[in-house]
Design a protein around this motif. Sequence first.
Motif, PDB file in Angstrom:
ATOM      1  N   ALA A 123      35.186  45.725  36.755  1.00 27.75           N
ATOM      2  CA  ALA A 123      35.628  44.563  37.531  1.00 27.75           C
ATOM      3  C   ALA A 123      37.137  44.423  37.416  1.00 27.75           C
ATOM      4  O   ALA A 123      37.753  44.847  36.429  1.00 27.75           O
ATOM      5  N   PRO A 124      37.787  43.821  38.418  1.00 29.88           N
ATOM      6  CA  PRO A 124      39.247  43.641  38.357  1.00 29.88           C
ATOM      7  C   PRO A 124      39.639  42.763  37.175  1.00 29.88           C
ATOM      8  O   PRO A 124      39.015  41.735  36.887  1.00 29.88           O
ATOM      9  N   GLN A 125      40.701  43.193  36.465  1.00 28.62           N
ATOM     10  CA  GLN A 125      41.200  42.454  35.316  1.00 28.62           C
ATOM     11  C   GLN A 125      42.518  41.738  35.607  1.00 28.62           C
ATOM     12  O   GLN A 125      42.970  40.931  34.787  1.00 28.62           O
ATOM     13  N   ALA A 126      43.128  42.045  36.726  1.00 29.53           N
ATOM     14  CA  ALA A 126      44.391  41.401  37.105  1.00 29.53           C
ATOM     15  C   ALA A 126      44.425  41.267  38.624  1.00 29.53           C
ATOM     16  O   ALA A 126      43.879  42.110  39.339  1.00 29.53           O
ATOM     17  N   LEU A 127      45.073  40.208  39.087  1.00 24.45           N
ATOM     18  CA  LEU A 127      45.122  39.916  40.521  1.00 24.45           C
ATOM     19  C   LEU A 127      46.543  39.503  40.906  1.00 24.45           C
ATOM     20  O   LEU A 127      47.158  38.660  40.236  1.00 24.45           O
ATOM     21  N   VAL A 128      47.039  40.101  41.977  1.00 19.47           N
ATOM     22  CA  VAL A 128      48.342  39.754  42.543  1.00 19.47           C
ATOM     23  C   VAL A 128      48.105  39.303  43.975  1.00 19.47           C
ATOM     24  O   VAL A 128      47.545  40.052  44.779  1.00 19.47           O
ATOM     25  N   VAL A 129      48.521  38.095  44.322  1.00 22.47           N
ATOM     26  CA  VAL A 129      48.349  37.538  45.658  1.00 22.47           C
ATOM     27  C   VAL A 129      49.712  37.539  46.347  1.00 22.47           C
ATOM     28  O   VAL A 129      50.689  36.990  45.816  1.00 22.47           O
ATOM     29  N   VAL A 130      49.762  38.147  47.522  1.00 22.83           N
ATOM     30  CA  VAL A 130      51.012  38.274  48.284  1.00 22.83           C
ATOM     31  C   VAL A 130      50.768  37.759  49.701  1.00 22.83           C
ATOM     32  O   VAL A 130      49.623  37.739  50.175  1.00 22.83           O
ATOM     33  N   PRO A 131      51.809  37.348  50.405  1.00 22.44           N
ATOM     34  CA  PRO A 131      51.605  36.745  51.739  1.00 22.44           C
ATOM     35  C   PRO A 131      51.474  37.746  52.881  1.00 22.44           C
ATOM     36  O   PRO A 131      50.812  37.440  53.873  1.00 22.44           O
ATOM     37  N   THR A 132      52.089  38.927  52.790  1.00 26.27           N
ATOM     38  CA  THR A 132      52.111  39.835  53.933  1.00 26.27           C
ATOM     39  C   THR A 132      51.544  41.194  53.542  1.00 26.27           C
ATOM     40  O   THR A 132      51.492  41.566  52.363  1.00 26.27           O
ATOM     41  N   ARG A 133      51.137  41.956  54.564  1.00 24.61           N
ATOM     42  CA  ARG A 133      50.575  43.285  54.333  1.00 24.61           C
ATOM     43  C   ARG A 133      51.628  44.255  53.828  1.00 24.61           C
ATOM     44  O   ARG A 133      51.349  45.099  52.967  1.00 24.61           O
ATOM     45  N   GLU A 134      52.833  44.163  54.400  1.00 21.04           N
ATOM     46  CA  GLU A 134      53.884  45.078  53.969  1.00 21.04           C
ATOM     47  C   GLU A 134      54.249  44.855  52.509  1.00 21.04           C
ATOM     48  O   GLU A 134      54.465  45.819  51.757  1.00 21.04           O
TER      49      GLU A 134
END
Length: 660
Positions: A111-122
């Motif tokens: 399972a994922p242990q870290a998450l990064v949330v970003v606004p754009t695909r690029e």
Amino acid sequence: MHGRPSTQVRYDPQRSPRVASHRRGSTLTTTFRELGILPETAEALEAVGILSPFPIQEMTLPVALSGKDVIGQAKTGTGKTLGFGLPLLERVTVPADVEAGRAVPEQLTNAPQALVVVPTRELCQQVTNDLLTAGKVRNVRVLAIYGGRAYEPQVEALKKGVDVIVGTPGRLLDLAGQKKLDLSHVRGLVLDEADEMLDLGFLPDVERIIQLLPAKRQTMLFSATMPGAVIGLARRYMSQPTHISATSPDDEGATVANTTQRVYRAHSMDKPELVARILQAEGRGLAMIFCRTKRTAADIADQLAQRGFASGAVHGDLGQGAREQALRAFRNGKVDVLVCTDVAARGIDVEGVTHVINYQSPEEEKTYLHRIGRTGRAGASGTAVTLVDWDDIPRWQLINKALDLGFPDPPETYSTSAHLFEELNIPAGTKGVLPRAERTRAGLSAEQVEDLGETGGRGRKSAAASPAPAVREERPARTPRQRRRTRGGATLDATAAAQPPVAAPAKAAAPAKARVAAEAPVAEPEPQFQTAVPMDLPDPEPRTPRRRRRTRAAVVELPQPVAEPAPVEPAAEAEATKPRRRRARAVKPAVEVAESAAAEAPEAPAEEPKPRRRTRVTKPKADAVAAPEAASAEPTDGEAPAKPRRRRARTTTTAASEQD
């Protein structure tokens, strides 16, 4: 936990324990190994030439490696990605850690242990590439999840196992709602470019994602600017965060000091020529041109291609495959001019970008900072040129005042202005078309389009995603539908064949029928001429069917023999002054008598279905109409009144004209 004041840490090189005696650009002499990161991570960075941290990285790593929440604020292009990426990779447990004795096998999970949330695909792609580079030696599995691509490859990668996920809010919520993404083992959360998420309306989605995470975790928030809504988000979901704002000692303004800024007032019709000459400046490497609208970006990219430049476009109307094709060609050097909208203002970190041209003035100061931040990165120098139209002067003056740039009144500039060539180091005599000898780039067509299985992207799709031409060729040509006219459920041809032959009428009817056949269409014969015409009727005068108008006035006003009315006594003149109303009441029985007389005439056979033809040509109709009128007139000795005489004269004239 909520609402506590955050610790404010500002970078001051005089108070820092490590004095910057030797610097490479904006980096310090401290190495990543001295900051305490894993040897495998330091080895992976050294393999790509990354040795010393930037100020934001040096200030962030000691705090983030200890497990505390961090709010990082620094200018764009100063290395925020590794500032949060390296501590995030440290919190992930992989098989290499078990082999090194730093973890036990029970800590491993798919399972994922870290998450990064970003606004754009690029930006998602950029962060994913940086994390893959830093975690290459430890073999950290990093997956990018964003819209515009097929779900199946992402779901398959999640089933095989992922350590770090970098994704956009929409696709993350989709997969989490489908139970394909398990976020219950996340130990570290990073919100990158939080101010952009606020501008795009992603903060509600981000809050929903945070509610799916474990309560015990490390949260880091990084952004170039910190609006009030972002600070409120940090207070709600972070525990005693440390606010780190790092700047270089010689970089006091809002923009990077090693980026030369030029602002010109230019006419919209002269801008393409002006841009084409700026792109031929000496020492120009890769260049990015920013526009406000998607249509302008596509148009400028086409015009530059016609002028000989290797250009590509990135905007929202392109499919994801075409957008990634242009970015890959730009990074690989096949395209040296990238025309884009503000979707590429963040997250595009391409080495060698020397010029950024704002073809249209940005909407606000934050957008301006992110646009020009594509050049002058990692200590390199760059040039930012802004072309302000006459209509955009008020907007630009607000941006200039907010950032204190020192360009309140840009000079009026054209493609032939001398100061343009001098300030941007453009060779004299340069025209708006690139010489053929300098057209050495392969161009956008040299980069293949990847079939991403796009899921309903807007506008034009990539060429690989639309192989429909072969299918269209195999489809047989569609014949136009033939309209079939029917009579009572049967086709017109069958109805005409089933009807009995028309009997030959008298001599006078032959030319009339010939005219009807000439005037009426063959496919649509008039139904009244398909029945037999009685032979014993008097020869009617030839008439065309279009002149037939059956009205009550025509039946009543047939020609009649004019009879002298009986004289009327003087005493009866008072009653004779109202002949119209009395005779109007007598007209109705006359019509009924005429119709009944025509129906019972001995000349017509009993089986005739349409006796109305006889009512118009037979003379007994006139006799039948005249009989009741003669009976209604009482004989008198006086003279007839003038009004009835004039009315009969008009009736006779009308009937005569009807026969003509």
